[in-house]
Design an enzyme around this catalytic site. Structure first.
Site, short mmCIF file in Angstrom:
data_model
loop_
_atom_site.label_atom_id
_atom_site.label_comp_id
_atom_site.label_asym_id
_atom_site.label_seq_id
_atom_site.Cartn_x
_atom_site.Cartn_y
_atom_site.Cartn_z
CB CYS A 2 23.63 61.20 -21.23
SG CYS A 2 23.28 59.52 -21.72
NE ARG A 31 26.27 64.47 -16.65
CZ ARG A 31 25.25 64.83 -15.89
NH1 ARG A 31 25.41 65.76 -14.99
NH2 ARG A 31 24.07 64.28 -16.03
CD1 TRP A 114 28.19 55.89 -18.31
CD2 TRP A 114 26.08 55.27 -17.93
NE1 TRP A 114 28.20 54.96 -17.30
CE2 TRP A 114 26.92 54.56 -17.05
CE3 TRP A 114 24.71 55.04 -17.87
CZ2 TRP A 114 26.43 53.64 -16.13
CZ3 TRP A 114 24.22 54.12 -16.96
CH2 TRP A 114 25.10 53.43 -16.11
CG ASN A 140 20.86 62.52 -18.93
OD1 ASN A 140 20.84 61.29 -18.85
ND2 ASN A 140 21.21 63.30 -17.93
N GLY A 141 18.37 60.55 -20.06
CA GLY A 141 17.19 59.99 -19.40
C GLY A 141 16.77 58.71 -20.11
CD GLU A 532 32.56 55.74 0.90
OE1 GLU A 532 31.49 55.14 0.67
OE2 GLU A 532 33.01 56.60 0.15
CE LYS A 536 34.98 56.18 -2.96
NZ LYS A 536 33.83 56.66 -2.27
CD GLU A 539 33.49 54.65 -6.43
OE1 GLU A 539 33.59 55.29 -5.40
OE2 GLU A 539 32.57 54.83 -7.25
CG HIS A 555 27.11 34.88 11.63
ND1 HIS A 555 26.64 33.93 12.50
CD2 HIS A 555 27.44 35.96 12.38
CE1 HIS A 555 26.67 34.42 13.74
NE2 HIS A 555 27.16 35.65 13.68
CE LYS A 654 31.03 63.35 -8.22
NZ LYS A 654 31.66 62.64 -7.10
O1 M6R Z 1 25.11 62.26 -5.93
P1 M6R Z 1 24.82 61.17 -4.92
O2 M6R Z 1 25.51 61.38 -3.63
O3 M6R Z 1 23.35 60.97 -4.75
O4 M6R Z 1 25.40 59.86 -5.57
C1 M6R Z 1 25.20 58.63 -4.93
C2 M6R Z 1 26.15 57.57 -5.46
O5 M6R Z 1 25.96 57.40 -6.84
C3 M6R Z 1 27.62 57.94 -5.20
O6 M6R Z 1 27.87 58.13 -3.85
C4 M6R Z 1 28.53 56.81 -5.71
O7 M6R Z 1 28.37 55.66 -4.95
C5 M6R Z 1 29.98 57.29 -5.69
N1 M6R Z 1 30.60 57.06 -6.96
C6 M6R Z 1 30.82 56.60 -4.69
O8 M6R Z 1 32.15 57.00 -4.73
#
Ligand code: M6R
Length: 659
Positions: A2, A31, A114, A140-141, A532, A536, A539, A555, A654
C-alpha cells in the site's frame, strides 16, 4: 504494498489538493496496487456549485463517490491498474459539481491498496470512514488484533462495513473523539492528535497511518509503527508519504517518522510526539536524489532505463571508496577497525534479489576474508533461533531499507548484541537508522519493481566490504587487493560493453519466445546469478523458471528436462567451467535447448549452446556483476513479448512491508 499520501495546503482550491494527491498516488503506483482512493475535507467556502449527489453520512452516491454530512468527500476505484485513471475522472466530476473556489486551507489523504485482508473491491479500498463520517483514514500495514477490536466496536454500536483489518482504526478514533470531554471546543487538531495517540496504543501489528477529521480543518495526523512514513514540508504545503519519490517534486525538507511516533501537521505547524504524547524534535533526512532520477525521461519503462543506468550505479557505488591511488577507504560504516577485526562470524540476510546479492558475498567473504559466513533469507533467519553475539557481524542487504522481514531479522540480531551493518540504497531508511553501521549503494531511486541497478550496486558494495575486511585482517596480499580494485574500477566500462549486446539478447528472446519452462543453472558465484536470472523471468515474464546449482540438477530436477525446456547456463570462465560444461552436456543429451552466458569470443563455450549471451571477461569473483545483466535483458524482452507491464508486474510490490 500500500502507498499512502496526505496533503495539507494553504490558499488552495479543492482541485489543487486533489491534483497533488493524484500525482503522488501515481508515483506510488510502482509499489504495486489493486485499488485506490482519495478523501478531502471540503471547506464550506470551496463549494460554489450545487452539492454533490448522494450526500449522506458516509453514504454512497450511485457513481461510487461518498460524501459525509460532515464534509469529507471520498472517491474510490477497484479497477486494478486502471484505478488511478478512474479516480482522476471521479475527482474531475466532483470539482465540476461542487466548485473550486480558493480557500484558506485544504487537507486530504490518498491510498493505493495492495490487498491483504479483504478482496480488492471498492468497499475495502481506502480511505475508510468512521460511522459518523467525520473521520477518514488510510493505512499501510497489518492490524493483528483487528478481530478483537472489531468485535468490541460492534458491541459498542459501531457498524463495520469493510472486510479489512484497517477499518477499526477509523472507528476507534471516532470513539476516542467522542469520549473527549472538550467536544466541539478548543483546538480540534490537538483533539485529533490525542485521539490518535490513544488509538495507536491499542493497536497490535504494523501501521503507517494518515488521518483527517472534518472538524479539524486543514490538519493531518499521521502515525507509524514499522511501516515507513516520510514527512515533507514547505512554507504552504505539508505532505506525508510512504516513500521519498512521491515527495521529491515538492521538497527535500524531509524527515522520517520513527516507530510509535505521531505527528500533527498543517502548513506552518508541526507537532511530533512519541506514543505517550511527549514532544520530540524531528531529525531531518539527507536526500540527494533529484526529481529527474525518479522519472522515465523518454525511456519506454523504468526497468529499461534502470538496466541502462547500471554502469553509473556501479561507478557511483565505487566512488569515494576506491581512491585514485588504488587503495580502499570505508570510513562511513561507523565501525572502528578494531571492531571489524574482532569479528568471528558473518551472517548476511536479505530477501529476493538482495538475498542473491548476499549469496555472492558469502563466496567472496569466505574466500578473501576467511571468515565463516552464513547467508539466509530474512524471513527464515528471523524465526530459526540463530546463534549470534557481539563478535558476529550481521549484514542486512535491502534496496529499500524497509522490507519488514529483513528489518525484523536485523532487530533480532541487535537483540543478540551482534554488530549490524546495512547495505541499502535509501538514505535514512528504517534499516539505515536502526543499524550500527551503513554502507550505502548509490544507484539512485529504483522505480521498476524488478531490482536491476540496485542489485548490481549491492554486489559491488558487498565486494568492497569484503576487500576492506581482507585488507584489515591481512587475509589478502596488498598486491592482490590492488589488482582486484583495478578490476572493480573497470566494471562500469565493461557493463557498457555488455549493454551494447542488447539487440542480440532481444533476438535470443525471439528465438525462445514460445518456450514456457526455463532452468537457470550455475556453479559457485554463478549459482546466485542463476537464481537471480530465474527470479527476473518469473516476476516480469510470468514464466516457469527454476534456478539451480548446476551440480544439484542430477539429484532430482533433471527428471524435468525434455525437449522444449530451455536451460540457461552461467558459463563464464571460472574454476568450475569444465564441471558446468558436463552439466550442460547432460541437459543437451536429454533434448533441452541451451542458452549460455559466455565470455566475449569464447568459441569453446559457444559451440555447446543454441544461443549465446556475451559478456566481457573479468576476475571470476567479480563476474556476477556482469553476468546477471544479459539475464535481466532476456527476462525484460520475454516479458515485453508476452505483453506484460514490466514496471508493475502482477501481484508484486516494490517494497514489502508486511510479513
Ligand atoms: O527492498 P529490498 O531489497 O529489501 O527488497 C527485497 C525483495 O523484495 C526484492 O529484491 C524483490 O525480490 C525484487 N522484486 C526482485 O526483483
Amino acid at each position: 504494498m500500500c502507498g499512502i499520501i496526505a496533503v495539507s495546503k494553504r490558499t488552495a482550491a479543492l482541485a489543487d489538493v486533489l491534483d497533488i494527491l493524484r500525482g503522488a498516488l501515481e508515483s506510488l503506483e510502482y509499489r504495486g496496487y489493486d485499488s485506490a482512493g482519495v478523501a478531502v475535507v471540503i471547506p464550506p467556502e470551496a463549494v460554489t456549485g450545487k452539492a454533490p449527489a448522494g450526500k449522506a453520512s458516509a453514504g454512497k452516491a450511485p457513481d461510487g463517490q461518498e460524501v459525509s454530512d460532515d464534509k469529507i468527500w471520498i472517491a474510490k476505484s477497484a479497477a486494478g491498474t486502471g484505478s488511478l485513471n478512474e479516480l482522476a475522472k471521479k475527482c474531475e466530476q466532483f470539482v465540476l459539481s461542487v466548485g473550486n473556489a480558493p480557500t484558506d486551507i485544504v487537507a486530504g489523504i490518498g491510498h493505493t491498496r495492495w490487498a491483504t485482508h479483504g478482496r480488492p473491491i471498492e468497499a475495502n479500498a481506502h480511505p475508510l470512514m468512521s460511522c459518523n463520517g467525520e473521520v477518514a483514514i488510510v493505512h499501510n500495514g497489518i492490524i493483528e488484533n483487528y478481530f478483537e477490536l472489531g468485535a468490541q466496536l460492534q458491541k459498542d454500536g459501531h457498524e463495520l462495513t469493510s472486510e479489512t483489518d484497517s477499518e477499526v482504526i477509523a472507528h476507534l478514533i471516532e470513539s476516542e473523539l467522542a469520549k473527549d470531554g472538550s467536544a466541539d471546543v478548543g483546538d480540534n487538531g490537538e483533539r485529533l492528535h490525542k485521539a490518535v495517540l490513544k488509538t495507536v496504543a491499542a493497536l497490535k501489528g504494523s501501521f503507517a497511518l494518515a488521518i483527517v477529521w472534518s472538524k479539524a480543518e486543514g490538519t493531518v495526523v499521521a502515525a507509524r509503527r514499522i511501516s515507513p512514513l516520510i514527512v515533507g514540508i514547505t512554507s504552504d504545503l505539508i505532505l506525508v508519504a510512504s516513500d521519498i519519490p512521491a515527495l521529491l517534486g515538492y521538497t527535500r525538507e524531509l524527515f522520517a517518522l520513527e516507530d510509535d511516533q505521531v505527528v500533527q501537521l498543517r502548513p506552518g505547524f508541526l507537532k511530533l510526539t512519541d506514543i505517550k504524547g511527549a514532544e520530540i524534535e524531528p531529525t531531518p533526512m539527507n536526500v540527494d536524489w533529484d526529481v529527474q532520477a525518479a522519472q522515465r525521461q523518454g525511456w519506454d519503462d523504468f526497468m529499461c532505463k534502470e538496466i541502462h543506468e547500471q554502469p553509473s550505479a556501479v561507478r557511483d557505488t565505487l566512488m569515494g571508496r576506491l581512491l585514485p591511488n588504488g587503495t580502499l577507504t570505508l570510513d562511513e560504516t561507523r565501525f572502528s577497525d578494531d571492531e571489524l577485526r574482532s569479528i568471528e562470524k558473518v551472517f548476511i540476510v536479505g530477501c529476493g534479489s538482495s538475498f542473491h546479492a548476499g549469496m555472492v558475498a558469502k563466496y567472496v567473504i569466505e574466500h578473501w576474508v576467511r571468515l565463516t559466513t552464513e547467508v539466509d533469507i530474512a524471513s527464515e533467519l528471523r524465526y530459526r533461533d540463530p546463534i549470534m553475539d557481539s563478535r558476529t557481524l550481521v549484514v542486512g542487504v535491502s534496496q529499500s531499507g524497509e522490507t519488514i522481514d529483513t528489518l525484523r531479522a536485523l532487530r533480532e540480531a541487535k537483540r543478540q548484541k551482534a554488530k549490524v551493518l546495512v547495505v541499502t540504497n535509501v538514505v535514512d531508511s528504517s534499516m539505515a537508522r536502526e543499524a550500527d553501521g551503513v554502507l550505502y549503494t548509490r544507484a539512485g531511486p529504483e522505480i521498476g519493481v524488478a531490482s536491476t541497478k540496485t542489485h548490481l550496486a549491492q554486489i559491488t558494495a558487498l565486494e568492497i566490504l569484503a576487500l576492506y575486511l581482507a585488507e584489515l585482517r591481512g587475509t589478502l596480499y596488498r598486491q592482490e587487493i590492488s589488482q582486484l580494485l583495478k578490476a572493480l574500477a573497470k566494471l562500469p566500462l565493461k557493463l557498457e560493453q555488455t549493454l551494447a549486446h542488447e539487440a542480440e539478447v532481444s533476438l535470443v528472446a525471439d528465438q525462445f519466445g514460445q518456450a514456457n519452462t526455463f532452468f537457470f543453472i550455475g556453479r559457485h558465484v554463478g549459482y546466485p546469478v542463476a537464481l537471480e536470472g530465474a527470479l527476473k523471468l518469473k516476476e516480469i515474464a510470468y514464466l516457469q523458471a527454476q534456478g539451480y546449482a548446476a551440480g544439484e540438477l542430477k539429484h532430482g530436477p533433471i527428471a524435468l528436462i525434455e525437449p522444449g525446456v530451455v536451460v540457461v547456463g552461467v558459463a563464464t570462465r571460472t574454476l568450475l567451467w569444465e564441471k558446468l560444461m558436463a552439466n550442460i552436456a547432460e541437459v543437451r543429451a536429454r533434448g533441452a535447448s541451451v542458452v549460455l552466458v559466455a565470455n566475449q569470443g569464447d568459441t569453446e563455450t559457444a559451440e555447446r549452446a543454441d544461443a549465446v549471451l556475451w559478456v566481457p571477461t573479468t576476475h571470476p569473483l567479480l563476474a556476477p556483476i556482469l553476468d546477471i545483466v544479459p539475464l535481466q535483458m532476456l527476462a525484460y524482452f520475454l516479458a515485453i513479448k508476452h505483453g506484460n507491464n514490466v514496471d508493475k508486474p502482477r501481484n508484486l510490490a516494490k517494497t514489502v512491508t508486511v510479513e
